[in-house]
Scaffold this active site. Structure first.
Site, mmCIF file in Angstrom:
data_model
loop_
_atom_site.group_PDB
_atom_site.id
_atom_site.type_symbol
_atom_site.label_atom_id
_atom_site.label_comp_id
_atom_site.label_asym_id
_atom_site.label_seq_id
_atom_site.Cartn_x
_atom_site.Cartn_y
_atom_site.Cartn_z
ATOM 1 N N HIS A 247 0.822 -1.219 0.000
ATOM 2 C CA HIS A 247 0.000 0.000 0.000
ATOM 3 C C HIS A 247 0.858 1.272 0.000
ATOM 4 C CE1 HIS A 247 -3.557 -2.428 0.944
ATOM 5 N NE2 HIS A 247 -2.943 -2.934 1.989
HETATM 6 O O1 RIB Z 1 -4.847 0.160 4.559
HETATM 7 C C1 RIB Z 1 -3.451 0.211 4.402
HETATM 8 C C2 RIB Z 1 -2.830 1.240 5.287
HETATM 9 O O2 RIB Z 1 -3.064 0.894 6.646
HETATM 10 C C3 RIB Z 1 -1.296 1.305 5.151
HETATM 11 O O3 RIB Z 1 -0.871 2.621 5.369
HETATM 12 C C4 RIB Z 1 -0.818 0.398 6.245
HETATM 13 O O4 RIB Z 1 0.470 0.789 6.735
HETATM 14 C C5 RIB Z 1 -1.832 0.654 7.314
HETATM 15 O O5 RIB Z 1 -1.450 1.838 7.999
#
Ligand code: RIB
Ligand code: CA
Length: 312
Positions: A247
């Site tokens: 992500h």
């Molecule tokens: O949904 C993904 C996000 O949530 C990313 O930033 C991961 O590090 C968590 O913080």
């Protein structure tokens, strides 16, 4: 979207706001190792873990990359109006999947992230600093609320968060960063900032295989070797064939090479109710339009990730 992108001759002057976190750590190591980012500071926020852990991890990541002189400054210890979530089952108790990192080489600044950021934005030329947001938007919302003039001096805010047409990852329609602090996200999305949002619609397409991890490890830099171990720690509780989605690295990858992502201009609203949909995004034609990354060239993005992590 104005002409962005980066290379070593014109690094992106930026502040990283983060809750490290395995994928945050890969994103930060990529920014540091690539040479395409001039990281002016790292502000931390409670999210994946509490602020003591996320702040210590920011220092550990800098130490692993042998970088000194980049200030780490702690921000919000809790969301604006909610409790937040515990994600030890994903990021591990230490927030870095148990991967060996050194201790911080320097203590965090004795300051609060929001006032430090407001001072930095006020001191530096308007439009000269990008904000790369990898966690709940609490610090950003406090900046908008407490120092709106400083917030308006941000060149570009790129944030990982939300789910538009994609199912959620913390609830049926909700993504972690926005569900952790829906009130903050609503403030940021309605502030009229030059925002590019990268939701699960794009980030879920970026995953690494075990071969990708082996190729990263073979690059030999400490950043690449650590990233391979972090991503392998991220294989837990998946099919085993590929990692959880990468992500947060999408934020830095879009900053460096925006053409890897397919953007749409959308007005969005955030559900700030008390149901399981708190934090869900809805298309809202009357809301200020923001750039939303809905697709990504996943193989091109993985190639860029390896190129940046492997740069000597
Ligand atoms: O949904 C993904 C996000 O949530 C990313 O930033 C991961 O590090 C968590 O913080
Ligand atoms: Ca994060």
């Amino acid at each position: 979207m104005p002409d962005f992108g980066a290379d070593a001759t014109r690094p992106i002057r930026c502040v990283i706001d983060t809750d490290p976190g395995i994928d945050d750590a890969v994103a930060i190591l990529f920014a540091l190792q690539s040479g395409w980012f001039d990281v002016l500071g790292i502000s931390t926020v409670a999210g994946n873990l509490g602020i003591p852990v996320t702040t210590r991890n920011a220092g550990r990541i800098l130490a692993l990359a042998s970088r000194t002189g980049i200030p780490v400054v702690a921000g919000a210890e809790r969301p604006l109006a909610r409790k937040g979530f515990d994600t030890k089952d994903i990021h591990g108790g230490d927030g870095l999947g148990g991967v060996a990192f050194p201790e911080p080489a320097e203590p965090p600044l004795a300051a609060n992230a929001v006032s430090w950021l407001a001072d930095l934005l006020t001191r530096e030329p308007a439009g000269s600093i990008d904000l790369l947001a990898l966690g709940p938007m609490t610090n950003l919302a406090l900046l908008v609320r407490e120092a709106p003039q400083a917030a308006r001096r941000i060149r570009r805010l790129i944030a990982m968060g939300g789910a538009v047409d994609e199912p959620g990852n913390i609830g049926p329609r909700t993504e972690f960063n926005i569900a952790a602090d829906p009130e903050a996200a609503q403030i940021v999305l309605s502030a009229g900032l030059p925002l590019t949002l990268i939701p699960l619609d794009a980030t879920r397409r970026l995953r690494a295989t075990r071969d990708d991890c082996a190729a990263l490890a073979a690059l030999g830099t400490p950043a690449a070797r650590a990233s391979a171990l972090l991503i392998e720690a991220y294989f837990n509780a998946t099919t085993g064939r590929e990692s959880r989605p990468l992500h947060d690295p999408c934020v830095m990858l879009l900053a460096a090479r925006p053409e890897l992502f397919g953007l749409q201009r959308l007005g969005l609203s955030v559900d700030t109710g008390q149901s399981e949909d708190a934090g869900a995004l809805d298309r809202a034609p009357g809301a200020p339009a923001v750039d939303v990354a809905m697709t990504v060239d996943a193989r091109g993005a993985l190639a860029l990730l390896a190129e940046g992590l492997g740069r000597a």
